[in-house]
Design an enzyme around this catalytic site. Structure first.
Site, short mmCIF file in Angstrom:
data_model
loop_
_atom_site.label_atom_id
_atom_site.label_comp_id
_atom_site.label_asym_id
_atom_site.label_seq_id
_atom_site.Cartn_x
_atom_site.Cartn_y
_atom_site.Cartn_z
N HIS A 41 0.87 -1.18 0.00
CA HIS A 41 0.00 0.00 0.00
C HIS A 41 0.90 1.22 0.00
O HIS A 41 1.64 1.47 0.96
CB HIS A 41 -0.92 -0.01 1.22
CG HIS A 41 -1.93 -1.11 1.20
ND1 HIS A 41 -2.39 -1.73 2.34
CD2 HIS A 41 -2.58 -1.69 0.16
CE1 HIS A 41 -3.27 -2.65 2.00
NE2 HIS A 41 -3.41 -2.65 0.68
N GLU A 65 1.95 3.99 2.77
CA GLU A 65 2.49 3.56 4.05
C GLU A 65 4.02 3.65 4.05
O GLU A 65 4.74 2.65 4.14
CB GLU A 65 1.97 2.16 4.35
CG GLU A 65 0.45 2.15 4.50
CD GLU A 65 -0.19 0.77 4.41
OE1 GLU A 65 0.54 -0.23 4.48
OE2 GLU A 65 -1.43 0.71 4.25
N ARG A 116 -3.32 4.50 -2.27
CA ARG A 116 -3.12 3.20 -1.64
C ARG A 116 -2.83 2.08 -2.63
O ARG A 116 -1.99 1.21 -2.39
CB ARG A 116 -4.40 2.86 -0.85
CG ARG A 116 -4.54 1.42 -0.37
CD ARG A 116 -5.93 1.25 0.26
NE ARG A 116 -6.26 -0.13 0.57
CZ ARG A 116 -6.09 -0.71 1.75
NH1 ARG A 116 -5.57 -0.02 2.75
NH2 ARG A 116 -6.45 -1.96 1.95
N HIS A 161 3.12 -2.91 7.15
CA HIS A 161 2.08 -1.94 6.82
C HIS A 161 2.05 -0.85 7.90
O HIS A 161 2.85 -0.86 8.83
CB HIS A 161 0.71 -2.64 6.78
CG HIS A 161 0.56 -3.64 5.68
ND1 HIS A 161 -0.30 -3.46 4.62
CD2 HIS A 161 1.15 -4.85 5.48
CE1 HIS A 161 -0.23 -4.50 3.81
NE2 HIS A 161 0.64 -5.36 4.32
N GLU A 202 1.64 -4.18 11.48
CA GLU A 202 1.10 -2.82 11.32
C GLU A 202 1.91 -1.88 12.21
O GLU A 202 1.82 -1.95 13.44
CB GLU A 202 -0.37 -2.79 11.74
CG GLU A 202 -1.30 -3.49 10.77
CD GLU A 202 -1.91 -2.52 9.78
OE1 GLU A 202 -1.57 -1.32 9.84
OE2 GLU A 202 -2.71 -2.97 8.96
#
Length: 383
Positions: free
Chosen positions: A137, A140, A192, A264, A339
């Protein structure tokens, strides 16, 4: 284990875009699914370490260890870098450490850009393989910063690392979505997806909904069939060259992959399969334990708290993800999505938090490798 801050790079060229230059309006609220160790910050990680001092108003640059000082230094972990800088950094690691570093192009993006991978290996045939990727993405950016830091961290003092690091073949893809990454630096900071066409328009595909396992499940809860949607899964599994490159590289590897880590932002989570259904995966308890090892290492480093659990438990349905595919189809037992920071700043993590984020994740990754090598585990896998 000694950690390095990455400050060794002396940036003397500024063709770089930092977060302070981002002026576009924040467009999306969805995340990617939509101080103990800081005393080491003064230690340098580059084998081409340069020391700058001021004498009589002039900068004096003093080279030290091998390899020889590069003519131009672009890379550091004080700002977010453009694609050309990242790719140059990978090439420099290969030039500086040819015995262990190899750069290859594993595929082309929709717009024809290279998808570059750095492999770090001592060429031992008994090694297990590890996969690290970032910026599937494109907005990020912190994920790419962390993965490039890990590349340097592993390569620069390879012989000093413990066996749990050196007995792995590291496959590192800092920018899996190069078209989107460039677009996020030049046109739309919150972009994204990739830059795929649909009916003549560049609407893009969410690459982390384009993997085959669980693709299209749960209707619009886990992905979307609408091309303009931020979670658009594409017309078919692996319809995009970027995801096909991951599939072909992993399934075509001579060394079996044991670890799959996809980075991410911004929920501060360590998550594992399943995302496409509610039921726990067969190795739920073991993956929970391994994820907790990483979370504990992060907390002991910086005090940051990362929650651990399955994708569906901690977020929501996510169908066609790389981690579900890597676990079920590629049979990679330790498949995690990490994440990164930050719930406070979302995708616009301040530059002054880059280095600290990199350091805490290097603790997490090294702790995971130690755990794997010291744990007897029979992989149950499968659906």
């Amino acid at each position: 284990m000694e950690l390095y801050s990455g400050d060794a790079y002396l940036s003397i060229k500024s063709d770089l875009l930092g977060s302070d230059e981002e002026e576009e309006k924040y467009k999306s609220e969805s995340g990617t699914q939509t101080q103990k160790c800081l005393s080491n910050k003064g230690k340098l990680s580059s084998n081409s370490i340069m020391k700058a001092s001021i004498s009589s108003g002039l900068k004096q640059i003093i080279p030290t260890n091998k390899p020889k000082r590069r003519r131009v230094k672009l890379m550091n972990w004080k700002r977010y870098h453009k694609l050309n800088v990242i790719y140059s950094f990978l090439d420099e690691l290969e030039r500086d450490y040819p015995a262990i570093c190899t750069v290859s192009v594993i595929g082309k993006s929709v717009e024809g850009r290279d998808i570059k991978m750095l492999k770090i290996s001592n060429s031992d045939a008994s090694n297990a393989a590890v996969w690290l990727d970032a910026s599937i993405h494109s907005r990020e950016w912190i994920s790419t910063a962390v993965v490039t830091y890990l590349a340097e961290f592993i390569a620069k003092n390879f012989q000093k690392h413990p066996n749990s690091i050196t007995n792995k073949d590291w496959h590192i893809v800092p920018v899996l979505n190069p078209d989107g990454y460039v677009f996020s630096h030049t046109k739309d900071r919150m972009w994204r997806k990739n830059r795929a066409h649909h009916e003549g328009e560049r609407v893009g595909v969410d690459l982390n909904r384009n993997f085959s396992y669980g693709w299209g499940n749960n209707g619009d809860q886990g992905s979307s069939g609408e091309p303009t949607n931020v979670f658009y899964r594409g017309p078919a599994p692996f319809s995009e060259p970027e995801t096909a490159a991951v599939r072909d590289t992993i399934l075509g590897s001579a060394s079996p992959f044991k670890v799959f880590l996809s980075f991410h932002s911004y929920f501060e989570l360590i998550i594992f399969p399943w995302g496409y259904k509610c039921e726990p995966c067969p190795d739920y308890l073991h993956l929970m334990e391994a994820g907790t090892v990483m979370a504990r290492a992060i907390y002991e480093c910086t005090g940051m708290i990362y929650k651990v659990g399955s994708t569906k438990d901690l977020t929501y349905f996510a169908c066609g993800t790389s981690t579900d595919w890597s676990y079920a189809i590629a049979k990679i037992p330790y498949s995690f999505m990490i994440e990164l920071r930050s719930k406070k700043y979302r995708f616009r993590l301040p530059k002054d938090q880059i280095s600290e984020t990199c350091i805490e994740i290097s603790h997490a990754v090294t702790s995971l490798m130690d755990f794997i090598d010291n744990t007897k585990f029979k992989f149950k896998s499968k659906k």
